[in-house]
Each structure stands twice: as structure tokens, then as C-alpha cells.
Design a protein around this motif. Structure first.
Motif, PDB file in Angstrom:
ATOM      1  N   PRO A 122     -34.393   1.710 -46.732  1.00  0.00           N
ATOM      2  CA  PRO A 122     -33.021   2.125 -47.088  1.00  0.00           C
ATOM      3  C   PRO A 122     -31.916   1.395 -46.312  1.00  0.00           C
ATOM      4  N   LEU A 123     -32.272   0.489 -45.389  1.00  0.00           N
ATOM      5  CA  LEU A 123     -31.241  -0.126 -44.540  1.00  0.00           C
ATOM      6  C   LEU A 123     -30.172  -0.858 -45.337  1.00  0.00           C
ATOM      7  N   GLU A 124     -30.579  -1.445 -46.484  1.00  0.00           N
ATOM      8  CA  GLU A 124     -29.639  -2.263 -47.258  1.00  0.00           C
ATOM      9  C   GLU A 124     -28.633  -1.410 -48.027  1.00  0.00           C
ATOM     10  N   PHE A 125     -28.890  -0.131 -48.116  1.00  0.00           N
ATOM     11  CA  PHE A 125     -28.123   0.704 -49.061  1.00  0.00           C
ATOM     12  C   PHE A 125     -27.459   1.866 -48.330  1.00  0.00           C
ATOM     13  N   GLY A 126     -26.577   2.553 -49.048  1.00  0.00           N
ATOM     14  CA  GLY A 126     -25.977   3.765 -48.494  1.00  0.00           C
ATOM     15  C   GLY A 126     -26.922   4.941 -48.722  1.00  0.00           C
ATOM     16  N   ILE A 127     -27.177   5.733 -47.628  1.00  0.00           N
ATOM     17  CA  ILE A 127     -28.068   6.902 -47.752  1.00  0.00           C
ATOM     18  C   ILE A 127     -27.251   8.126 -48.171  1.00  0.00           C
ATOM     19  N   THR A 128     -27.861   8.971 -48.979  1.00  0.00           N
ATOM     20  CA  THR A 128     -27.185  10.189 -49.432  1.00  0.00           C
ATOM     21  C   THR A 128     -28.106  11.384 -49.200  1.00  0.00           C
ATOM     22  N   ILE A 129     -27.574  12.452 -48.608  1.00  0.00           N
ATOM     23  CA  ILE A 129     -28.372  13.661 -48.350  1.00  0.00           C
ATOM     24  C   ILE A 129     -27.922  14.756 -49.318  1.00  0.00           C
ATOM     25  N   VAL A 130     -28.890  15.413 -50.008  1.00  0.00           N
ATOM     26  CA  VAL A 130     -28.536  16.522 -50.927  1.00  0.00           C
ATOM     27  C   VAL A 130     -29.308  17.775 -50.521  1.00  0.00           C
ATOM     28  N   ASP A 131     -28.737  18.941 -50.844  1.00  0.00           N
ATOM     29  CA  ASP A 131     -29.477  20.196 -50.588  1.00  0.00           C
ATOM     30  C   ASP A 131     -30.379  20.524 -51.781  1.00  0.00           C
ATOM     31  N   GLU A 132     -31.063  21.696 -51.715  1.00  0.00           N
ATOM     32  CA  GLU A 132     -32.023  22.024 -52.785  1.00  0.00           C
ATOM     33  C   GLU A 132     -31.335  22.086 -54.146  1.00  0.00           C
ATOM     34  N   GLU A 133     -30.096  22.540 -54.170  1.00  0.00           N
ATOM     35  CA  GLU A 133     -29.352  22.669 -55.426  1.00  0.00           C
ATOM     36  C   GLU A 133     -28.983  21.304 -56.005  1.00  0.00           C
ATOM     37  N   ARG A 138     -24.042  14.727 -47.245  1.00  0.00           N
ATOM     38  CA  ARG A 138     -23.345  13.646 -46.551  1.00  0.00           C
ATOM     39  C   ARG A 138     -23.753  12.261 -47.053  1.00  0.00           C
ATOM     40  N   PHE A 139     -22.851  11.298 -46.864  1.00  0.00           N
ATOM     41  CA  PHE A 139     -23.085   9.888 -47.212  1.00  0.00           C
ATOM     42  C   PHE A 139     -23.137   9.085 -45.933  1.00  0.00           C
ATOM     43  N   LEU A 140     -23.916   8.029 -45.934  1.00  0.00           N
ATOM     44  CA  LEU A 140     -23.945   7.141 -44.788  1.00  0.00           C
ATOM     45  C   LEU A 140     -24.062   5.721 -45.317  1.00  0.00           C
ATOM     46  N   GLU A 141     -23.036   4.913 -45.118  1.00  0.00           N
ATOM     47  CA  GLU A 141     -23.079   3.518 -45.612  1.00  0.00           C
ATOM     48  C   GLU A 141     -23.969   2.655 -44.723  1.00  0.00           C
ATOM     49  N   LYS A 142     -24.840   1.840 -45.295  1.00  0.00           N
ATOM     50  CA  LYS A 142     -25.695   0.861 -44.587  1.00  0.00           C
ATOM     51  C   LYS A 142     -26.070   1.299 -43.157  1.00  0.00           C
ATOM     52  N   PRO A 143     -27.000   2.230 -43.026  1.00  0.00           N
ATOM     53  CA  PRO A 143     -27.329   2.812 -41.720  1.00  0.00           C
ATOM     54  C   PRO A 143     -28.199   1.886 -40.871  1.00  0.00           C
ATOM     55  N   THR A 144     -28.401   2.243 -39.579  1.00  0.00           N
ATOM     56  CA  THR A 144     -29.412   1.572 -38.755  1.00  0.00           C
ATOM     57  C   THR A 144     -30.661   2.439 -38.819  1.00  0.00           C
ATOM     58  N   TRP A 145     -31.824   1.925 -38.346  1.00  0.00           N
ATOM     59  CA  TRP A 145     -33.051   2.740 -38.417  1.00  0.00           C
ATOM     60  C   TRP A 145     -32.874   4.054 -37.654  1.00  0.00           C
ATOM     61  N   GLY A 146     -32.083   4.002 -36.568  1.00  0.00           N
ATOM     62  CA  GLY A 146     -31.880   5.237 -35.797  1.00  0.00           C
ATOM     63  C   GLY A 146     -31.175   6.302 -36.610  1.00  0.00           C
ATOM     64  N   GLN A 147     -30.457   5.856 -37.676  1.00  0.00           N
ATOM     65  CA  GLN A 147     -29.707   6.841 -38.473  1.00  0.00           C
ATOM     66  C   GLN A 147     -30.425   7.202 -39.763  1.00  0.00           C
ATOM     67  N   VAL A 148     -31.623   6.601 -39.971  1.00  0.00           N
ATOM     68  CA  VAL A 148     -32.289   6.848 -41.258  1.00  0.00           C
ATOM     69  C   VAL A 148     -32.960   8.214 -41.221  1.00  0.00           C
ATOM     70  N   PHE A 149     -32.521   9.099 -42.085  1.00  0.00           N
ATOM     71  CA  PHE A 149     -33.134  10.427 -42.091  1.00  0.00           C
ATOM     72  C   PHE A 149     -33.479  10.807 -43.525  1.00  0.00           C
ATOM     73  N   SER A 150     -33.574   9.790 -44.402  1.00  0.00           N
ATOM     74  CA  SER A 150     -33.906  10.106 -45.788  1.00  0.00           C
ATOM     75  C   SER A 150     -34.176   8.786 -46.483  1.00  0.00           C
ATOM     76  N   ASP A 151     -34.884   8.813 -47.612  1.00  0.00           N
ATOM     77  CA  ASP A 151     -35.089   7.567 -48.353  1.00  0.00           C
ATOM     78  C   ASP A 151     -34.396   7.607 -49.702  1.00  0.00           C
ATOM     79  N   THR A 152     -33.486   8.578 -49.905  1.00  0.00           N
ATOM     80  CA  THR A 152     -32.741   8.585 -51.168  1.00  0.00           C
ATOM     81  C   THR A 152     -31.444   7.821 -50.978  1.00  0.00           C
ATOM     82  N   VAL A 153     -31.255   6.792 -51.819  1.00  0.00           N
ATOM     83  CA  VAL A 153     -30.056   5.971 -51.647  1.00  0.00           C
ATOM     84  C   VAL A 153     -29.202   6.013 -52.915  1.00  0.00           C
TER      85      VAL A 153
END
Length: 815
Positions: A122-133, A138-153
Motif C-alpha cells: 500500500p505504500l504507493e497509494f493512499g490508505i483508507t480506514i472504514v468501520d463495520e458499517e 480516516r485517510f492517509l496519503e502515501k504512508p510509510t511502513w510505520g504508518q501502514v495499518f490496513s491494506d485497503t487503498v
């Protein structure tokens, strides 16, 4: 690749990425589409137009300056403000279910729905976090590995309600995920994320571009391929010609009207564009080839991308990861290393080894002229446009109102190009006399009758898909080096003279060309004794233009002649060495069974002549030169003979025996012609079937040589084999060595140094003569990266030994 083409137009499986996107939209019922364009906008508009061909309605919104992902959509607000709309990028390849995405958006009552997908990195892309609904947290533009907490982009595909425009300021650069979405979430607006199943590839790198092609061919993406699956994974589009002896190992795609010749091997993940020509023996593996590319014989392409209108010449290699831009020329036997970038409109020289990217300098061909005028592959190197520019440049070197004679051989390519040449000459205030299809010597002879020059277009000897454009001076001879350089200069500067409307040249077609040619020939060449001798000869016109002259000639000669292969065959304007050999063998059989005095065989343009003796044996070209020389010298008893320095020195013995002298010339035909014009010259030849009959003309002429030979044989009463038998055997060997252009001068210096105090002759190249009379000639080729060597000794072994010795000298300088 995108320096001359916007990314959405880059083809994937021979269709622009954006076309795959539009077809996906159409499949999901989204036919009204606004295209926001900025870089090279006109190319996109020209390709898709109003969308009618795709069954869609396209309109365009132009960006004067970059407005960001949201600003560019705001720019198209007028067309979008009435209803929910979908935003999708034109350069990502996907087959997502857009219908389901829209259903989800409506069900959730969202203001914005972001289409998401899972990716391994996911490093090349913006990560997006969604709840169950499915609500976005939250959005995260082009994160570092330390900030990767999801693989949905975020895929950049959105469904939006028109209210969203209230959050986008007009005429400034605004981004959705950086500026607009955080604001919406701050205000608690319904922003949802929909995780799509299916394929999505953001084509942003060379690797992802090549991967997208492979994925389409592997069927990992649901897109329509524009062709027929002729065997599993092998897709061939309409009008493509694939030779049954070509090897195709899918999955691969061959575009419309492409031509794949025999012995080609195309391996998996290769895409061949529209109108591409792949010549025999070529090998392609994981190669992406855009439209209108020419791929020469035995070239090797692996894992590379080749831009449109590029020509890849014989035996070139392009390695994994290399990219060749649009409209480049990759020369013969050159090597482009892996990961090298060659920018558009560049030339890679023949034999070059390229291991760094070629961005600015374009290394063009230094000279237009080769050994036979301007030569090249028809419609690849020699196009109608080039013919027009060349003829315009040639006209510019002549005075307004001059006359130029034009002619061609019997091929279709020459006929088409000659028309282009004629119109360019007329437009440059030159009158044209067009002879149409005539033998080359007739074209030369007619040019010498009052024209300022001439142009003949013919098929390159032994190379059916190449043509030569030959330029003559006012004597019908090839242009001198100085005139070639002048023409080269005008062509390079593109300083063409144009005529005013009242000065456009005339075009006329002289009548009875053949009668005037044969009349002149019979007046000037000695034919006494022919009628009385009752000689019988066999003449093979080899389905070429020499056959056009023979009928009016043979009747007037009063000789019993059997003509074979007289008809023209436009599908065979030249012949290979093998075909020529077997033609000579057939001629020999006919001569022997008909008990004829000898047989002659013309080349297809009537310039050269091969001989068969009365026993039906082939008289090799280098022997035929000595036989003719012996006959002429024996009859004349004095005078000079013009021969190139590469000829056996036995010719000197033959000439001296009969009291004649040899003038050694360079290997260039215009030099032989120059000596052939001398008053005391009685004969000339090149040992390759070219003969000069100076009493008639100073150029090679097969028909004139034939008439001269009949007269000589009729008067001597000797047979060809008797003459051949009395001439000593020659032992000349030759060899060609590859020499890079950069070291050609050094090679010649080394040769002169190695000669030491031996006798050196520099008529052409360097000829070194040993004390015992053995000699070697080292000659750099004017047009190719090659050095030619000739050696002569008392026997083949000693000539071979001499070649080995000097080849080592040449090689040591070349490395």
C-alpha cells in the motif's frame, strides 16, 4: 513514453487504457461522460471524438492550469450538477462492478462513496480506514511502513452527490483525499468506503504497464479483446496475416493488419500492435509493440516496450525493461541494454551498444548515399515522403527548366515511388521525360541524350523488399562523390526550390525509346561477320526488362537466337543468388541440348550479363571478365582497359599479351565510368557481370556486352571454352570483417604501418604487394561497419594464408 502521448492513450492489448475504462462505464449503463483534459488534450479528443463509435456521449472540459483531482471535476460542474455522478481515472485498468458500487452509495445515503481495493503493497497509494458499517474513519496519503495499518487503498473511483461541489473552491488546485474529504468528515457528512472485488492496476510505472498487458492476456481482467482467439490464449485481430510457419505461444495478442512472417517466434505476454510487420526469424517475448512498428529479420525483443512508428532493423536486440519511444530508428545489429530509455525521434546507429538512456542527441545517418544510390526497405526506410524530398533536393541542384529523365524497373514499389518523384520534380520547375519501365542501361543512354540528369528506381539486387533510388548525371553515369555531397547538403538543410505556378514542369513520354536505343547500339558496335557465321545463341531475359529490348534487337542482328523467360513478372523484380544460380544451370542444359555457341543470362534490369559456354558449363563472373578481355584485346591489339583494383592480376597478363594496358580504378562504378569515357579505352568490367562497351557507352550495359560478344565470337571462330582454357587460373580470395565506424581510420593506419617497406598501392583502400607478386587489398566499406579484404596468390592456400595474416592486423586494430 508519455513525452509524446498522454497516459490514458497508452495501449493495453492494443486499445488505449481509457478506451477500456469507457467500455466498462458503458457496460454499467454510464453513457454520458465528461472527460477532463489537460496534457496533450487534442490527442485525446481526436481519438475518441464525441464517443459515437463507442455508443456514448462524450463532452470535454479543458483545464487551462492544473486544478488537482477535485478542481478538475469542479471545472466540469455544469454538466454534473443535476444528479449523482461517478468519478473514475482514465489511466487505471479495472473491471470493478460499478453497478454494485452505485447501489451501495444509494443504500447508505452517502454524500461521497470512495471505491477501495486491497493491495499487497500500500505504500504507493493512499490508505483508507472504514468501520463495520463502511463509514470512512480516516485517510492517509502515501504512508510509510510505520504508518501502514490496513491494506485497503483508495482507487480514485468515487460516487458523489452534486452537493459536494459546495466544498470545492473554483479555479484553484484542490484534491479530494487531501482537502475535500477531511473537511467533509470533520463536519460529520456521510462519507462511505466500498471495498470492491475484482481487478485494479494503476498504470503509473513501466513495470505496472507491462504487468497490465500480461494480466489482460491471462484473463485476470474482464475486458473485451478486439480479435479472434485462434487457439487458447492466442488472439489475432481482423486483417492480420500470420504465416503458418510462425510459432505463437500464448497468451499473446496480434493487432489488426499486422503481418507475421515465417520462422518468427512470439512468446507469452507479447502484444503486437496494428500494422506491425515482423520479419522472418524475429523473436519476441513479453514485448509490447505499439502500432506501425517494423521489426527486422532475426531481431530479438524481450520484456521491452516499443513506441509507435519505430523501425527496428535486422538483428537488433532490445533487452528486458528497455523502452523505445515513438518514431525511433534502431539500426542493424545494435543492442539496447535492459532498462535503457530511448526518447522519441532518436536514431540508434547500426552496430551500436547502448547502455545509457538516449535523451537529447539524435545520431542521424551521416550519408544518404550507399553503393547503389539511396537504398532501403520500401515503405520503412524509403517512403513516398522521402522520395518527394529527395527529388526536390535533386531538382534544387539543377537549373530551372532543365529536363530530367525518369525510369523504373517492373516492380509495383518502383512504379508508385516514381510517380512521387515525378510530381516533386515538376513542382520544382523541372521538365520530366518519363521512360516508364526500361532496362537500366537504356535509362542511362536516354538520360545522356539532352537531359541534365536522371532518376531510376529499382528493386535492390537480391533484396525483394528494398529499393534503390539511383541518380544520374548528364552523361547517364552515377553522380560523382561531389554531386552526391551537394545533394546530401540540400536534402539535410531542406532548402528546396519551389516553382511559381507558371513554371511547373512538363511531363512527356518519349516514343520508340527501344528503337532509338537498338539503332544507336548497332551503329556503334562492330557486328560484321555475325550474319555469315550462322551462330546459334540462347538468351535468357530472366523475366526482366532486358526482354523489352531483345525483340527489336535480335531481328536486326540476323542471329539465330532462342529467347527464354521473356515475360515481365512484377511479383519478382529481383532474384536471390540461389535463383540466379539455378536459372544459369537450366540455361546451360538448354545450350548443350540445342548445340548453341553460348548462352547469356541478363539480370532483371538488363545491367549485368552471365555466360554459359557451348558445353553448357557456367562461366563464373570473374572468368567471364577475362574471357571478354581476351577477346577484345586480341581483336584491338592496343588501347586501355578499365578494371577495379580488386580484379585478379592475371587480367594484366592477358592484356599485356595482346599489347593493351590496364587502368586500375577504385571499386566505385562512377570511377570505372570515368575511365570508360577515355578515348583510348577499349573495354571495362567489374568481374561481377558488369561490362562497359566504350564505343557505345561508358556505363555497364548487358545488352551492349551481348552484341559485342556475338561479334567477337563470330569473327574469332573460337568457342568460349577454348578461350577460357588458354587463360591461366586465378586464385583470389575475399573476406569481410566487422569494423566499428569509430576505428575504421585506425585500422587503415595499422595496415599501412604493417606494410613496412613492401610496395603499397592506394588507388582504393590499401593494396600491399609482396616481393613474390602475391597481394592483399584492405578496403573500408563506405556504407556499413565492415572492412573488405581481397588476396591473390599462386594457389588458393597461399591466398588464404595471406588473408589470415592481414585479417589479424585488421582485427587487432578493431579491438
Amino acid at each position: 513514453m508519455t513525452s509524446s502521448m498522454p497516459k490514458p492513450l497508452l495501449p493495453v492489448a492494443n486499445r488505449p487504457i481509457m478506451e477500456h475504462v469507457l467500455r466498462l462505464l458503458k457496460r454499467h449503463g454510464l453513457t454520458e461522460t465528461v472527460v477532463t483534459v489537460q496534457f496533450l488534450a487534442s490527442l485525446v479528443k481526436n481519438y475518441f471524438g464525441d464517443g459515437e463509435e463507442l455508443g456514448m456521449e462524450l463532452t470535454y472540459a479543458n483545464e487551462e492550469k492544473p486544478l488537482g483531482t477535485a478542481g478538475s471535476v469542479k471545472n466540469a460542474e455544469e454538466a454534473l450538477k443535476d444528479d449523482a455522478f461517478l468519478v473514475i481515472s482514465g489511466d487505471a485498468l479495472t473491471d470493478f462492478d460499478l453497478t454494485d458500487l452505485i447501489r451501495f452509495h444509494k443504500e447508505k445515503g452517502a454524500l461521497v462513496t470512495v471505491c477501495l481495493t486491497r493491495v499487497p503493497n500500500p505504500l504507493e497509494f493512499g490508505i483508507t480506514i472504514v468501520d463495520e458499517e463502511g463509514k470512512v474513519e480516516r485517510f492517509l496519503e502515501k504512508p510509510t511502513w510505520g504508518q501502514v495499518f490496513s491494506d485497503t487503498v483508495n482507487t480514485g473511483i468515487y460516487v458523489m452527490e452534486p452537493e459536494v461541489f459546495d466544498y470545492v473552491e473554483a479555479d484553484v488546485s484542490v484534491d479530494w483525499s487531501g482537502d475535500v474529504f477531511p473537511q467533509l468528515m470533520k463536519e460529520g457528512k456521510p462519507v462511505y468506503g466500498y471495498v470492491a472485488e475484482g481487478y485494479w492496476e494503476d498504470v503509473g510505472t513501466h513495470e505496472s504497464y507491462v504487468k497490465a498487458q500480461a494480466d489482460v492476456l491471462e484473463g485476470k481482467v474482464d475486458v473485451e479483446l478486439d480479435g479472434f482467439e485462434i487457439s487458447p490464449g492466442v488472439w489475432v485481430a481482423e486483417g492480420a496475416e500470420v504465416h503458418p510457419d510462425a510459432v505463437l505461444r500464448g497468451p499473446l495478442f496480434v493487432g489488426d493488419y499486422a503481418k507475421i512472417e515465417a520462422d518468427v517466434e512470439i512468446r507469452e505476454h507479447t502484444v503486437v500492435g496494428s500494422n506491425v510487420v515482423v520479419k522472418s526469424g524475429a523473436f519476441l517475448h513479453k514485448a509490447v509493440v505499439h502500432d506501425n512498428v517494423y521489426i527486422g529479420q532475426h531481431s530479438n525483443l524481450r520484456g521491452c516496450v516499443v513506441g509507435k512508428n519505430t523501425d527496428i532493423m535486422r538483428a537488433a536486440r532490445i533487452e528486458d525493461g528497455a523502452v523505445i519511444g515513438d518514431e525511433c530508428l534502431v539500426g542493424e545489429e545494435s543492442i539496447v541494454q535492459g532498462n535503457v530509455r530511448v526518447y522519441p525521434f532518436k536514431t540508434i546507429e547500426a552496430g551500436a551498444f547502448v547502455n545509457t538512456s538516449v535523451i537529447w542527441e539524435s545520431r542521424g545517418q551521416a550519408h544518404l548515399f550507399g553503393a547503389r544510390g539511396v537504398s532501403g526497405i520500401l515503405n520503412v526506410e524509403i517512403t513516398p515522403e522521402l522520395a518527394v524530398r529527395l527529388a526536390g533536393a535533386y531538382a534544387t541542384t539543377l537549373k530551372k527548366g532543365s529536363t530530367v529523365t525518369t525510369a523504373r524497373d517492373h516492380s509495383r514499389g518502383a512504379r508508385a515511388l516514381k510517380r512521387a518523384v515525378i510530381s516533386a520534380l515538376q513542382a520544382s520547375a523541372i521538365d520530366v521525360r518519363d521512360l516508364e519501365n526500361v532496362p537500366l542501361p537504356v535509362a542511362r543512354q536516354q538520360t545522356a541524350r539532352g537531359s541534365a540528369g536522371g532518376i531510376m528506381i529499382r528493386t535492390t539486387t537480391g533484396v525483394p523488399d528494398s529499393v534503390d533510388i539511383m541518380f544520374f548525371d548528364g552523361n547517364g553515369a552515377d553522380l560523382s562523390q561531389a554531386s552526391q555531397r551537394k545533394l546530401d547538403r540540400v536534402y539535410a538543410r531542406q532548402e528546396y526550390r519551389r516553382a511559381f505556378p507558371g513554371e511547373i514542369g512538363d511531363l512527356h513520354f518519349p516514343s520508340s525509346v527501344f528503337d532509338s536505343y537498338t539503332g544507336s547500339l548497332l551503329r556503334n558496335v562492330d557486328t560484321t561477320g555475325i550474319a555469315e557465321s550462322e551462330l546459334k545463341v540462347v538468351v535468357d531475359a530472366s523475366n526482366g526488362s532486358a526482354g523489352l529490348v531483345l525483340p527489336s534487337l535480335l531481328g536486326k542482328l540476323g542471329v539465330d537466337a532462342l529467347t527464354i523467360n521473356p515475360g515481365l513478372d512484377e511479383s519478382r523484380p529481383t532474384e536471390s543468388a540461389d535463383a540466379r544460380r539455378s536459372g544459369l544451370m537450366r540455361l546451360g542444359e538448354i545450350v548443350a541440348s540445342a548445340r548453341a555457341a553460348f548462352g547469356v543470362r541478363f539480370d532483371p534490369v538488363g545491367e549485368r550479363l552471365s555466360l554459359v559456354d557451348e558445353k553448357g558449363r557456367i562461366v563464373e563472373d570473374d572468368r567471364a571478365l577475362l574471357v571478354m578481355l581476351d577477346l577484345v584485346a586480341a581483336e584491338r591489339r592496343s588501347g586501355r582497359v578499365a578494371l577495379p583494383v580488386t580484379t585478379t592480376r592475371i587480367a594484366e597478363q592477358v592484356a599485356a599479351y595482346h599489347g593493351t594496358q590496364v587502368d586500375w580504378t577504385t571499386t566505385s562504378p562512377d570511377d570505372l565510368t570515368r575511365v570508360g569515357r577515355g578515348d583510348s579505352t577499349i573495354f571495362g568490367g567489374d568481374g561481377r557481370g558488369g561490362f562497359i562497351v566504350p564505343e557505345f557507352s561508358s556505363v555497364f550495359d548487358g545488352t551492349a556486352a551481348f552484341v559485342r560478344l556475338i561479334g567477337l565470337v563470330a569473327r574469332t571462330q573460337l568457342t568460349l571454352s577454348q578461350i577460357d582454357a588458354r587463360i591461366p587460373r586465378a586464385h583470389v580470395q575475399r573476406r569481410d570483417l566487422a569494423t566499428p565506424w569509430a576505428v575504421k581510420g585506425l585500422v587503415m593506419r595499422r595496415v599501412v604501418e604493417a606494410a613496412g617497406d613492401r610496395s603499397v598501392d592506394t588507388t582504393d583502400g590499401v593494396r600491399v604487394v609482396e616481393a613474390d607478386g602475391r597481394w592483399v587489398l584492405v578496403l573500408p566499406d563506405p556504407a556499413e561497419a565492415v572492412t573488405h579484404l581481397w588476396a591473390e596468390g599462386p594457389d588458393d592456400a597461399s591466398a588464404q594464408a595471406l588473408l589470415d595474416e592481414w585479417a589479424a592486423v585488421v582485427d587487432s586494430a578493431g579491438h
